[in-house]
Design an enzyme around this catalytic site. Structure first.
Site, PDB file in Angstrom:
ATOM      1  CE  LYS A  49      -3.937  -2.260   2.116  1.00  0.00           C
ATOM      2  NZ  LYS A  49      -4.657  -2.639   3.334  1.00  0.00           N
ATOM      3  CD  GLN A  54      -3.473  -3.989   6.580  1.00  0.00           C
ATOM      4  OE1 GLN A  54      -3.397  -3.076   5.765  1.00  0.00           O
ATOM      5  NE2 GLN A  54      -4.138  -5.107   6.323  1.00  0.00           N
ATOM      6  CG  ASP A  93      -9.661   0.299   4.910  1.00  0.00           C
ATOM      7  OD1 ASP A  93      -9.479  -0.096   3.742  1.00  0.00           O
ATOM      8  OD2 ASP A  93      -9.008  -0.103   5.883  1.00  0.00           O
TER       9      ASP A  93
END
Ligand code: NAD
Length: 290
Positions: free
Chosen positions: A54, A98, A121
């Site tokens: 990422k 994460q 997200d």
């Protein structure tokens, strides 16, 4: 005739190139490059690979990558403080924490602490709620990426029966909401579903998000169905495999995503598209406030 392959790697490269061009245009107009903060807590092996990818891909599209690595022992309070700090930093347009988090940290508290305007997200209740109401803002990356792959088929989705296997908050549920938004008739199957094979057989579209290698059998797939395999599992030989028995399903489906090279690459590409979108939305809000 075997199914056509939905090449997520190729589509993800296309999405990434579109984001790169849009970032370059912004910078040429004198605006700052969007910034994405990826927060990792502890050193979960699979997470470390995702986080590294990422951060690296963020830089390749000309965005600014902010890395925050905290020890697995960090307290929930301190993590929430860090999220507040990133929320207040105008150079950070997107924040991603994460998952999974260590057991002493409540995932819901962390997700809810992220400013919904920076929640790239798309897991914050505000963003999930907007998706549920058919007014999407920032959309969960994996399901949104799957929608882009479905668009690649060129098939009209309206009226199709979509069966989503799995009801997790990060994949199954938002996937069902995306399909509903696309006017599909949606069934969500899960661990308590009876006669799963028959339910799956009724699907014109099947999205598998179960987390069990080759769980969905080929003869569960209706002739001509579109199969999207979200699963990423390691089999006994250490090879990456999906949730669908690919070889058998391919003989019946019209389109199918491979694993690897299907949904996986779309998730990061969609994250970057979300970060750009977040920066644009924030800019629009800032102009409104003038
Ligand atoms: P999860 O464990 O949170 O959820 C799995 C779901 O499967 C649950 O809702 C459960 O009800 C359902 N399920 C379990 N056993 C079942 C059964 N026997 N019959 C029917 N349903 C059953 O998993 P998740 O986070 O949603 O992830 C699912 C898979 O997708 C995993 O393999 C994960 O690695 C993968 N994944 C891939 C990406 C990507 O970018 N491609 C992103 C996220 C997750």
């Amino acid at each position: 005739m075997p199914a056509r392959i939905l090449d997520g790697k190729r589509v993800a490269e296309q999405v990434t190139a579109e984001v790169r061009d849009a970032v370059a245009r912004r910078v040429a107009r004198g605006m700052t490059a969007p910034g994405l903060a990826v927060v990792q807590v502890g050193e979960h092996a699979a997470s470390s690979i995702y986080v590294r990818n990422k951060r690296r891909t963020t830089e390749t599209v000309g965005m600014r990558s902010f890395a925050l690595d905290l020890p697995a022992t960090v307290g929930e309070r301190d993590l929430l403080d860090e999220i507040d700090r990133l929320g207040a930093d105008p150079s950070v347009n997107g924040i991603l924490v994460q998952l999974p988090l260590p057991p002493h940290i409540a995932r819901e508290a962390v997700i809810e602490r992220i400013d919904p305007a920076k929640d790239v997200d798309g897991f914050h209740p505000y963003n999930v709620g907007r998706l549920a109401l058919g007014m999407p803002a920032l959309r969960p990356c994996t399901p949104y990426g799957c929608m882009r792959l479905l668009a690649e088929t060129g098939e009209a989705l309206k009226g199709k029966h979509a069966v989503v296997i799995g009801r997790s908050t990060i994949v199954g549920r938002p996937m069902a909401l995306e399909l509903l938004l696309a006017h599909c008739t949606v069934t969500i199957a899960h661990s308590a579903t009876r006669d799963l094979a028959d339910v799956v057989r009724s699907g014109d579209i099947v999205v598998a998000a179960v987390g069990k290698p080759r769980f969905v059998q080929g003869d569960w797939i209706r002739e001509g169905a579109i199969v999207i395999d979200v699963g990423i599992n390691r089999n006994d030989e250490g090879k990456l495999v999906g949730d669908v028995d690919f070889d058998a399903a391919r003989e019946r489906a019209s389109y199918i995503t491979p694993v690897p090279g299907g949904v996986g690459p779309m998730t990061i590409a969609t994250l970057l598209a979300n970060t750009l979108h977040a920066a644009e939305l924030q800019q629009r809000e800032a102009l409104k406030a003038l």
